[in-house]
Design a protein around this motif. Sequence first.
Motif, PDB file in Angstrom:
ATOM      1  N   GLN A   1       0.846  -1.173   0.000  1.00 57.81           N
ATOM      2  CA  GLN A   1       0.000   0.000   0.000  1.00 57.81           C
ATOM      3  C   GLN A   1       0.888   1.231   0.000  1.00 57.81           C
ATOM      4  OE1 GLN A   1      -2.587   0.273   3.360  1.00 57.81           O
ATOM      5  NE2 GLN A   1      -3.865   1.803   2.418  1.00 57.81           N
ATOM      6  N   GLU A   2       0.500   2.191  -0.785  1.00 59.08           N
ATOM      7  CA  GLU A   2       1.241   3.434  -0.859  1.00 59.08           C
ATOM      8  C   GLU A   2       0.504   4.486  -0.040  1.00 59.08           C
ATOM      9  OE1 GLU A   2       2.584   6.420  -4.389  1.00 59.08           O
ATOM     10  OE2 GLU A   2       2.604   4.270  -4.801  1.00 59.08           O
ATOM     11  N   TYR A   3       1.247   5.295   0.722  1.00 50.50           N
ATOM     12  CA  TYR A   3       0.622   6.273   1.604  1.00 50.50           C
ATOM     13  C   TYR A   3       0.670   7.688   1.053  1.00 50.50           C
ATOM     14  CZ  TYR A   3       0.660   2.423   4.841  1.00 50.50           C
ATOM     15  OH  TYR A   3       0.464   1.205   5.426  1.00 50.50           O
ATOM     16  N   ASP A   4       1.258   7.867  -0.120  1.00 44.33           N
ATOM     17  CA  ASP A   4       1.344   9.192  -0.713  1.00 44.33           C
ATOM     18  C   ASP A   4       0.140   9.456  -1.606  1.00 44.33           C
ATOM     19  OD1 ASP A   4       3.879   9.753   0.417  1.00 44.33           O
ATOM     20  OD2 ASP A   4       4.862   8.606  -1.178  1.00 44.33           O
ATOM     21  N   ILE A   5      -0.033  10.734  -1.949  1.00 47.34           N
ATOM     22  CA  ILE A   5      -1.043  11.107  -2.922  1.00 47.34           C
ATOM     23  C   ILE A   5      -0.676  10.410  -4.227  1.00 47.34           C
ATOM     24  CG2 ILE A   5      -1.989  13.038  -4.233  1.00 47.34           C
ATOM     25  CD1 ILE A   5      -1.366  14.778  -1.718  1.00 47.34           C
ATOM     26  N   GLN A   6      -1.690   9.873  -4.903  1.00 44.06           N
ATOM     27  CA  GLN A   6      -1.433   9.075  -6.092  1.00 44.06           C
ATOM     28  C   GLN A   6      -2.243   9.588  -7.275  1.00 44.06           C
ATOM     29  OE1 GLN A   6      -1.947   4.827  -5.286  1.00 44.06           O
ATOM     30  NE2 GLN A   6      -1.746   5.276  -3.121  1.00 44.06           N
ATOM     31  N   THR A   7      -1.741   9.297  -8.459  1.00 46.12           N
ATOM     32  CA  THR A   7      -2.502   9.526  -9.679  1.00 46.12           C
ATOM     33  C   THR A   7      -2.901   8.157 -10.216  1.00 46.12           C
ATOM     34  OG1 THR A   7      -1.255  11.536 -10.159  1.00 46.12           O
ATOM     35  CG2 THR A   7      -2.477  10.534 -11.980  1.00 46.12           C
ATOM     36  N   MET A   8      -4.203   7.984 -10.429  1.00 44.53           N
ATOM     37  CA  MET A   8      -4.722   6.719 -10.936  1.00 44.53           C
ATOM     38  C   MET A   8      -5.534   6.994 -12.190  1.00 44.53           C
ATOM     39  SD  MET A   8      -5.939   5.059  -7.311  1.00 44.53           S
ATOM     40  CE  MET A   8      -6.212   3.436  -7.979  1.00 44.53           C
ATOM     41  N   MET A   9      -5.670   5.975 -12.997  1.00 42.86           N
ATOM     42  CA  MET A   9      -6.508   6.091 -14.182  1.00 42.86           C
ATOM     43  C   MET A   9      -7.952   5.765 -13.788  1.00 42.86           C
ATOM     44  SD  MET A   9      -4.454   7.158 -16.426  1.00 42.86           S
ATOM     45  CE  MET A   9      -5.326   7.026 -17.960  1.00 42.86           C
ATOM     46  N   VAL A  10      -8.847   6.701 -14.005  1.00 41.44           N
ATOM     47  CA  VAL A  10     -10.265   6.525 -13.705  1.00 41.44           C
ATOM     48  C   VAL A  10     -11.034   6.906 -14.970  1.00 41.44           C
ATOM     49  CG1 VAL A  10     -12.199   7.255 -12.257  1.00 41.44           C
ATOM     50  CG2 VAL A  10      -9.904   7.053 -11.256  1.00 41.44           C
ATOM     51  N   GLY A  11     -11.729   5.936 -15.524  1.00 39.62           N
ATOM     52  CA  GLY A  11     -12.462   6.179 -16.763  1.00 39.62           C
ATOM     53  C   GLY A  11     -11.536   6.571 -17.909  1.00 39.62           C
ATOM     54  N   LYS A  15      -6.484  10.711 -12.570  1.00 43.09           N
ATOM     55  CA  LYS A  15      -7.180  11.420 -11.495  1.00 43.09           C
ATOM     56  C   LYS A  15      -6.303  11.377 -10.251  1.00 43.09           C
ATOM     57  CE  LYS A  15     -11.374  11.542  -8.735  1.00 43.09           C
ATOM     58  NZ  LYS A  15     -12.693  10.986  -8.481  1.00 43.09           N
ATOM     59  N   ILE A  16      -6.162  12.512  -9.585  1.00 44.49           N
ATOM     60  CA  ILE A  16      -5.384  12.573  -8.347  1.00 44.49           C
ATOM     61  C   ILE A  16      -6.251  12.041  -7.217  1.00 44.49           C
ATOM     62  CG2 ILE A  16      -4.263  14.100  -6.679  1.00 44.49           C
ATOM     63  CD1 ILE A  16      -3.474  15.877  -9.054  1.00 44.49           C
ATOM     64  N   ILE A  17      -5.714  11.079  -6.479  1.00 51.62           N
ATOM     65  CA  ILE A  17      -6.420  10.453  -5.360  1.00 51.62           C
ATOM     66  C   ILE A  17      -5.717  10.870  -4.069  1.00 51.62           C
ATOM     67  CG2 ILE A  17      -7.157   8.263  -4.324  1.00 51.62           C
ATOM     68  CD1 ILE A  17      -8.386   8.776  -7.103  1.00 51.62           C
ATOM     69  N   GLY A  18      -6.456  11.512  -3.188  1.00 50.30           N
ATOM     70  CA  GLY A  18      -5.913  11.961  -1.912  1.00 50.30           C
ATOM     71  C   GLY A  18      -5.465  13.407  -1.971  1.00 50.30           C
ATOM     72  N   ARG A  19      -5.310  14.008  -0.802  1.00 51.99           N
ATOM     73  CA  ARG A  19      -4.776  15.363  -0.696  1.00 51.99           C
ATOM     74  C   ARG A  19      -4.287  15.576   0.722  1.00 51.99           C
ATOM     75  NH1 ARG A  19      -8.569  19.374   1.341  1.00 51.99           N
ATOM     76  NH2 ARG A  19     -10.528  18.356   1.844  1.00 51.99           N
ATOM     77  N   ASP A  20      -3.356  16.459   0.870  1.00 50.05           N
ATOM     78  CA  ASP A  20      -2.867  16.824   2.191  1.00 50.05           C
ATOM     79  C   ASP A  20      -3.832  17.829   2.808  1.00 50.05           C
ATOM     80  OD1 ASP A  20      -0.525  15.285   2.202  1.00 50.05           O
ATOM     81  OD2 ASP A  20       0.573  16.817   1.094  1.00 50.05           O
ATOM     82  N   VAL A  21      -4.112  17.665   4.091  1.00 50.62           N
ATOM     83  CA  VAL A  21      -4.949  18.614   4.823  1.00 50.62           C
ATOM     84  C   VAL A  21      -4.295  18.918   6.155  1.00 50.62           C
ATOM     85  CG1 VAL A  21      -7.132  17.905   3.749  1.00 50.62           C
ATOM     86  CG2 VAL A  21      -6.357  16.772   5.828  1.00 50.62           C
ATOM     87  N   THR A  22      -4.678  20.042   6.725  1.00 49.02           N
ATOM     88  CA  THR A  22      -4.177  20.411   8.050  1.00 49.02           C
ATOM     89  C   THR A  22      -5.192  19.975   9.104  1.00 49.02           C
ATOM     90  OG1 THR A  22      -5.256  22.572   8.068  1.00 49.02           O
ATOM     91  CG2 THR A  22      -3.033  22.459   7.067  1.00 49.02           C
ATOM     92  N   VAL A  23      -4.752  19.952  10.333  1.00 45.47           N
ATOM     93  CA  VAL A  23      -5.652  19.634  11.446  1.00 45.47           C
ATOM     94  C   VAL A  23      -6.791  20.654  11.488  1.00 45.47           C
ATOM     95  CG1 VAL A  23      -5.828  19.503  13.965  1.00 45.47           C
ATOM     96  CG2 VAL A  23      -3.887  18.444  12.789  1.00 45.47           C
ATOM     97  N   GLU A  24      -6.468  21.914  11.270  1.00 44.38           N
ATOM     98  CA  GLU A  24      -7.512  22.950  11.303  1.00 44.38           C
ATOM     99  C   GLU A  24      -8.535  22.761  10.186  1.00 44.38           C
ATOM    100  OE1 GLU A  24      -8.429  24.969  13.672  1.00 44.38           O
ATOM    101  OE2 GLU A  24      -6.757  24.175  14.841  1.00 44.38           O
ATOM    102  N   GLU A  25      -8.101  22.318   9.013  1.00 47.36           N
ATOM    103  CA  GLU A  25      -9.053  22.045   7.929  1.00 47.36           C
ATOM    104  C   GLU A  25      -9.993  20.900   8.314  1.00 47.36           C
ATOM    105  OE1 GLU A  25      -7.082  22.969   3.669  1.00 47.36           O
ATOM    106  OE2 GLU A  25      -5.910  21.609   4.936  1.00 47.36           O
ATOM    107  N   VAL A  26      -9.451  19.884   8.925  1.00 47.90           N
ATOM    108  CA  VAL A  26     -10.284  18.762   9.378  1.00 47.90           C
ATOM    109  C   VAL A  26     -11.282  19.244  10.423  1.00 47.90           C
ATOM    110  CG1 VAL A  26     -10.287  16.553  10.607  1.00 47.90           C
ATOM    111  CG2 VAL A  26      -8.566  16.990   8.837  1.00 47.90           C
ATOM    112  N   MET A  27     -10.799  20.015  11.392  1.00 50.35           N
ATOM    113  CA  MET A  27     -11.686  20.476  12.465  1.00 50.35           C
ATOM    114  C   MET A  27     -12.763  21.421  11.930  1.00 50.35           C
ATOM    115  SD  MET A  27     -10.723  18.602  14.827  1.00 50.35           S
ATOM    116  CE  MET A  27     -11.985  19.168  15.942  1.00 50.35           C
ATOM    117  N   HIS A  28     -12.441  22.220  10.929  1.00 53.25           N
ATOM    118  CA  HIS A  28     -13.441  23.087  10.312  1.00 53.25           C
ATOM    119  C   HIS A  28     -14.581  22.247   9.715  1.00 53.25           C
ATOM    120  CE1 HIS A  28     -15.148  26.523   8.229  1.00 53.25           C
ATOM    121  NE2 HIS A  28     -15.140  25.799   7.110  1.00 53.25           N
TER     122      HIS A  28
END
Length: 171
Positions: A1-11, A15-28
């Motif tokens: 399993q890869e834990y980084d943001i990935q580019t996958m083929m969709v259709g 397509k970029i799968i995943g994104r980095d977020v901050t704790v404050e973004e999550v709490m918002h």
Amino acid sequence: QEYDIQTMMVGGKPKIIGRDVTVEEVMHTVEKDRAYYRRSGGGITLSGGEPLFQFDFALDILKKAKERNLHTAIETCGFADESKMTRIAEFTDLFLFDFKESNPKLHKTYTGVDNILIQKNLSLLNELKKDIILRCPVIPGYNDRKENYDKICELANTLTSSQQKINNKTI
């Protein structure tokens, strides 16, 4: 399993799968549902994959949630250093603890690690009087054996901090 943001083929298109977020973004995002949590008695649940693989991030989210008087839960397989489990327990109200396989050798065959550390962490959480819901994901052809379930039932019945008791005669 890869834990980084990935580019996958969709259709047929990347397509970029995943994104980095901050704790404050999550709490918002979490705060948008505060009225629902108040009505339902719910709160924030960290899930995954395995949230403990991103320990510092998970710990920071749980701390912020507790500062805001939110109920906290974490879904985990319990595979982490004891020190990390102790630290995360301080800010976690409920552990949804997935116990896949009672036989250490089979556990290692199926997951790559034995379950000794996992059992120790389950005992640690019990000693810390944390609320635990012990779960067993059923994986046909791997852990769907009566003897596995019987042992997990026995383990569940040793959890004094858990509200669940299981009669393994009913499986």
